[in-house]
Design a protein around this motif. Structure first.
Motif, mmCIF file in Angstrom:
data_model
loop_
_atom_site.group_PDB
_atom_site.id
_atom_site.type_symbol
_atom_site.label_atom_id
_atom_site.label_comp_id
_atom_site.label_asym_id
_atom_site.label_seq_id
_atom_site.Cartn_x
_atom_site.Cartn_y
_atom_site.Cartn_z
ATOM 1 N N THR A 53 -33.475 -6.443 89.963
ATOM 2 C CA THR A 53 -33.576 -5.680 91.201
ATOM 3 C C THR A 53 -33.856 -6.568 92.405
ATOM 4 N N LEU A 54 -34.801 -7.486 92.251
ATOM 5 C CA LEU A 54 -35.286 -8.251 93.394
ATOM 6 C C LEU A 54 -34.524 -9.548 93.638
ATOM 7 N N VAL A 55 -34.105 -10.221 92.558
ATOM 8 C CA VAL A 55 -33.504 -11.552 92.733
ATOM 9 C C VAL A 55 -31.988 -11.479 92.912
ATOM 10 N N PRO A 56 -31.196 -11.141 91.867
ATOM 11 C CA PRO A 56 -29.754 -11.026 92.117
ATOM 12 C C PRO A 56 -29.419 -9.880 93.073
ATOM 13 N N GLY A 57 -30.207 -8.784 93.002
ATOM 14 C CA GLY A 57 -29.884 -7.628 93.816
ATOM 15 C C GLY A 57 -30.118 -7.830 95.303
ATOM 16 N N LEU A 58 -31.298 -8.309 95.685
ATOM 17 C CA LEU A 58 -31.642 -8.449 97.101
ATOM 18 C C LEU A 58 -31.642 -9.893 97.585
ATOM 19 N N ALA A 59 -32.363 -10.761 96.863
ATOM 20 C CA ALA A 59 -32.513 -12.139 97.349
ATOM 21 C C ALA A 59 -31.180 -12.872 97.409
ATOM 22 N N ALA A 60 -30.363 -12.736 96.362
ATOM 23 C CA ALA A 60 -29.076 -13.449 96.344
ATOM 24 C C ALA A 60 -28.174 -12.972 97.480
ATOM 25 N N THR A 61 -28.173 -11.655 97.729
ATOM 26 C CA THR A 61 -27.353 -11.124 98.824
ATOM 27 C C THR A 61 -27.832 -11.657 100.170
ATOM 28 N N TRP A 62 -29.129 -11.697 100.350
ATOM 29 C CA TRP A 62 -29.707 -12.197 101.605
ATOM 30 C C TRP A 62 -29.378 -13.678 101.814
ATOM 31 N N VAL A 63 -29.561 -14.472 100.758
ATOM 32 C CA VAL A 63 -29.253 -15.907 100.856
ATOM 33 C C VAL A 63 -27.776 -16.117 101.148
ATOM 34 N N TRP A 64 -26.930 -15.280 100.544
ATOM 35 C CA TRP A 64 -25.490 -15.427 100.768
ATOM 36 C C TRP A 64 -25.136 -15.231 102.240
ATOM 37 N N PHE A 65 -25.680 -14.189 102.853
ATOM 38 C CA PHE A 65 -25.379 -13.944 104.258
ATOM 39 C C PHE A 65 -25.938 -15.052 105.158
ATOM 40 N N LEU A 66 -27.103 -15.578 104.810
ATOM 41 C CA LEU A 66 -27.649 -16.699 105.574
ATOM 42 C C LEU A 66 -26.765 -17.940 105.427
#
Length: 294
Positions: free
Chosen positions: A217-230
């Motif tokens: 939920t937290l890592v591939p779901g949110l963190a990875a998406t956030w890092v990708w956009f950055l």
């Protein structure tokens, strides 16, 4: 590419690839569609809360609403839903390898249906990438790999490629985290109905399930998406996508380390070939640097 961008790219590739191993852990103790719907509900609510804290609004552009619905259905519903179901019968490393062919499928579909031109390097990359997949799958199918699970993963990858191609140019307008959160809520709604109709909602609560669910939920779901956009904001989508060539390696390595999945010489050779193919396709898209005039 600066050192910070390099670290961001490596982090994204690792987090994205590790999701297949955590998903494999989840489906051992919980129904795949129900657990994925619950994950999207939690991720979506967290994402929206973060977006609101950042000052982002619900007022999205028409292109962003289209992106929210298409990705919510195709990526979260079809792509991840089919992968979760398939991992009841196949190993996480197999699902990761098939999913990692997304850049190859997108390039091939763009050439076949949208008139994109392919450079010789891209053609060589496509041949190598799909050849590596055939090499691995041929060896594993002869060893008893479930063809239904493989077929579901292939359909899933094609669905995500269709969504990717249909959303070209729909990423502008800000409110990125709001779009991410709403996409996940769409996925939660799409998956709960087939779950209630087809699955017996029986959950075996184990520490492994709880940790894997929270991680997914937290890592591939949110963190990875956030890092990708950055990362895309920092170096651009074309250069950022080059890091996808690491997905087969990370996906297989994490599954072998945490799940003890076997890794033979043919698998290693196939992964190297796939990585080279994806890298070639992505590098062929990188614009040439024009020397500055003196």
């Amino acid at each position: 590419m600066d050192f910070r961008a390099l670290l961001m790219g490596l982090a994204f590739a690792f987090m994205w690839s590790s999701a297949f191993t955590s998903a494999r852990m989840i489906v051992v103790d919980a129904p795949p569609l129900f657990s994925l719907s619950a994950r999207f509900l939690l991720s979506g609510l967290i994402g929206i809360a973060i977006a609101r804290a950042l000052g982002q609004t619900w007022r999205l552009t028409p292109a962003q609403w289209r992106a929210t619905l298409i990705f919510g259905v195709c990526q979260n519903g079809i792509y991840l839903g089919l992968n979760f179901v398939a991992m009841q019968w196949i190993e996480a490393s197999v699902a990761a390898i098939i999913a990692s062919t997304l850049p190859l499928i997108v390039a091939l579909a763009g050439f076949a249906f949208l008139g994109d031109r392919l450079k010789p390097l891209a053609v060589a990359g496509l041949v190598a990438g799909f050849g590596g997949v055939i090499l691995i799958m041929g060896a594993r199918l002869s060893g008893g790999l479930d063809p239904l699970g493989v077929g579901l993963c292939v359909i899933a990858a094609i669905a995500l490629a269709i969504a990717t191609l249909s959303l070209r140019g729909a990423s502008s307008g800000g409110n990125v985290m709001m779009v991410v959160g709403l996409q996940m809520l769409v996925g939660a709604v799409v998956l709960i109905f087939p779950s209630l109709a087809l699955e017996e909602i029986t959950v075996t609560w184990t520490p492994r399930l709880i940790l894997a669910f929270l991680y997914t939920t937290l890592v591939p779901g949110l963190a990875a998406t956030w890092v990708w956009f950055l990362l895309v904001q920092r170096i651009g989508a074309v250069r950022g996508a080059t890091f996808h060539f690491l997905n087969p390696f990370f996906g297989v390595a994490v599954a072998a380390a945490l799940l003890g999945e076997g890794l033979g010489p043919v698998d290693i050779l196939g992964v190297v070939i796939i990585m080279a193919g994806i890298l070639a396709v992505q590098l062929s898209k990188t614009p040439a640097v024009t020397p500055a005039r003196r």
